[in-house]
Design a protein around this motif. Sequence first.
Motif, mmCIF file in Angstrom:
data_model
loop_
_atom_site.group_PDB
_atom_site.id
_atom_site.type_symbol
_atom_site.label_atom_id
_atom_site.label_comp_id
_atom_site.label_asym_id
_atom_site.label_seq_id
_atom_site.Cartn_x
_atom_site.Cartn_y
_atom_site.Cartn_z
ATOM 1 N N MET A 36 0.818 -1.180 0.000
ATOM 2 C CA MET A 36 0.000 0.000 0.000
ATOM 3 C C MET A 36 0.870 1.255 0.000
ATOM 4 O O MET A 36 0.539 2.224 -0.671
ATOM 5 N N THR A 37 1.973 1.235 0.749
ATOM 6 C CA THR A 37 2.875 2.368 0.809
ATOM 7 C C THR A 37 3.519 2.596 -0.554
ATOM 8 O O THR A 37 3.735 3.742 -0.949
ATOM 9 N N LEU A 38 3.808 1.512 -1.249
ATOM 10 C CA LEU A 38 4.422 1.615 -2.573
ATOM 11 C C LEU A 38 3.469 2.327 -3.552
ATOM 12 O O LEU A 38 3.912 3.104 -4.410
ATOM 13 N N VAL A 39 2.175 2.105 -3.430
ATOM 14 C CA VAL A 39 1.193 2.742 -4.289
ATOM 15 C C VAL A 39 1.174 4.253 -4.026
ATOM 16 O O VAL A 39 1.138 5.070 -4.952
ATOM 17 N N PHE A 40 1.206 4.638 -2.735
ATOM 18 C CA PHE A 40 1.225 6.070 -2.398
ATOM 19 C C PHE A 40 2.494 6.741 -2.890
ATOM 20 O O PHE A 40 2.464 7.880 -3.352
ATOM 21 N N VAL A 41 3.605 6.042 -2.838
ATOM 22 C CA VAL A 41 4.874 6.595 -3.325
ATOM 23 C C VAL A 41 4.794 6.791 -4.843
ATOM 24 O O VAL A 41 5.242 7.811 -5.363
ATOM 25 N N ALA A 42 4.213 5.823 -5.543
ATOM 26 C CA ALA A 42 4.095 5.925 -6.999
ATOM 27 C C ALA A 42 3.174 7.086 -7.383
ATOM 28 O O ALA A 42 3.479 7.871 -8.294
ATOM 29 N N ILE A 43 2.048 7.218 -6.679
ATOM 30 C CA ILE A 43 1.122 8.326 -6.964
ATOM 31 C C ILE A 43 1.782 9.670 -6.661
ATOM 32 O O ILE A 43 1.667 10.626 -7.439
ATOM 33 N N ALA A 44 2.490 9.753 -5.553
ATOM 34 C CA ALA A 44 3.179 10.993 -5.193
ATOM 35 C C ALA A 44 4.240 11.339 -6.228
ATOM 36 O O ALA A 44 4.419 12.506 -6.592
ATOM 37 N N ALA A 45 4.944 10.323 -6.734
ATOM 38 C CA ALA A 45 5.972 10.551 -7.757
ATOM 39 C C ALA A 45 5.330 11.072 -9.051
ATOM 40 O O ALA A 45 5.854 11.997 -9.687
ATOM 41 N N LEU A 46 4.194 10.491 -9.448
ATOM 42 C CA LEU A 46 3.503 10.954 -10.651
ATOM 43 C C LEU A 46 2.999 12.384 -10.489
ATOM 44 O O LEU A 46 3.087 13.190 -11.419
ATOM 45 N N VAL A 47 2.469 12.705 -9.314
ATOM 46 C CA VAL A 47 1.999 14.060 -9.058
ATOM 47 C C VAL A 47 3.159 15.043 -9.128
ATOM 48 O O VAL A 47 3.052 16.114 -9.742
ATOM 49 N N MET A 48 4.284 14.694 -8.537
ATOM 50 C CA MET A 48 5.460 15.570 -8.558
ATOM 51 C C MET A 48 5.974 15.757 -9.988
ATOM 52 O O MET A 48 6.310 16.876 -10.385
ATOM 53 N N LEU A 49 6.028 14.668 -10.760
ATOM 54 C CA LEU A 49 6.480 14.775 -12.148
ATOM 55 C C LEU A 49 5.532 15.646 -12.975
ATOM 56 O O LEU A 49 5.975 16.457 -13.788
ATOM 57 N N SER A 50 4.215 15.462 -12.761
ATOM 58 C CA SER A 50 3.263 16.278 -13.521
ATOM 59 C C SER A 50 3.390 17.750 -13.151
ATOM 60 O O SER A 50 3.270 18.625 -14.012
ATOM 61 N N LEU A 51 3.640 18.056 -11.887
ATOM 62 C CA LEU A 51 3.846 19.443 -11.481
ATOM 63 C C LEU A 51 5.112 20.021 -12.099
ATOM 64 O O LEU A 51 5.126 21.171 -12.560
ATOM 65 N N ILE A 52 6.173 19.240 -12.121
ATOM 66 C CA ILE A 52 7.449 19.705 -12.690
ATOM 67 C C ILE A 52 7.297 19.948 -14.198
ATOM 68 O O ILE A 52 7.671 21.000 -14.719
ATOM 69 N N PHE A 53 6.693 18.967 -14.904
ATOM 70 C CA PHE A 53 6.516 19.135 -16.347
ATOM 71 C C PHE A 53 5.525 20.254 -16.665
ATOM 72 O O PHE A 53 5.686 20.978 -17.640
ATOM 73 N N GLY A 54 4.494 20.408 -15.845
ATOM 74 C CA GLY A 54 3.547 21.513 -16.025
ATOM 75 C C GLY A 54 4.228 22.855 -15.872
ATOM 76 O O GLY A 54 3.969 23.795 -16.628
ATOM 77 N N ALA A 55 5.119 22.964 -14.872
ATOM 78 C CA ALA A 55 5.855 24.212 -14.669
ATOM 79 C C ALA A 55 6.784 24.490 -15.848
ATOM 80 O O ALA A 55 6.901 25.636 -16.310
#
Length: 195
Positions: free
Chosen positions: A1-20
């Motif tokens: 379950m923790t691995l899923v949250f880490v993956a989602i957090a990583a995707l959110v961070m990447l989308s924010l970086i690429f959006g910026a």
Amino acid sequence: MTLVFVAIAALVMLSLIFGAILGFANVRFKVDGNPVVDQIDQLLPQTQCGQCSYPGCRPYAEAIAEGGESINKCPPGGESTIQAIADLLGVEPEPLDAEHGEEKESKMVAVIREDECIGCTKCIQACPVDAILGAAKQMHTVIEDECTGCDLCLDPCPVDCIDMLPVDQGIQAWRPPLPADSSNNIIATDRGQAA
């Protein structure tokens, strides 16, 4: 379950970086319109008359720049404008399309016969450049320097009190008046003496 949250957090961070990054690139490398459209628009006469089937000179310039429209549909601009646009675009000039009107020999301006004007304001509404002054039930007049000679005010006038007259071109266009027709005419001989 923790691995899923880490993956989602990583995707959110990447989308924010690429959006910026995309937002920065959009601001930094923004193109303010097509410069060819601006150049064509500057060559057109700015009468906003609609004789080319477009609501003004700018939309016609955009259609020409996109390659979807021919360059020969502007009667107020005439052959000189067609030639200038052809030179700009590197294409062969075409003769003026007679379907859209004829080139006028000299610049024309609307003149309202004020004693016949009923103040209906229909000409004011038709003028694309706001060259007509007046109010409801008051006589109207034309600001000659603003009038582009587009003829759009003629048809709406219910009393037909608007004439299109050639613009006086100043001292270069001045010609001496012809003598009045009378029995005392002075006739010049070949040596320039009066007979």
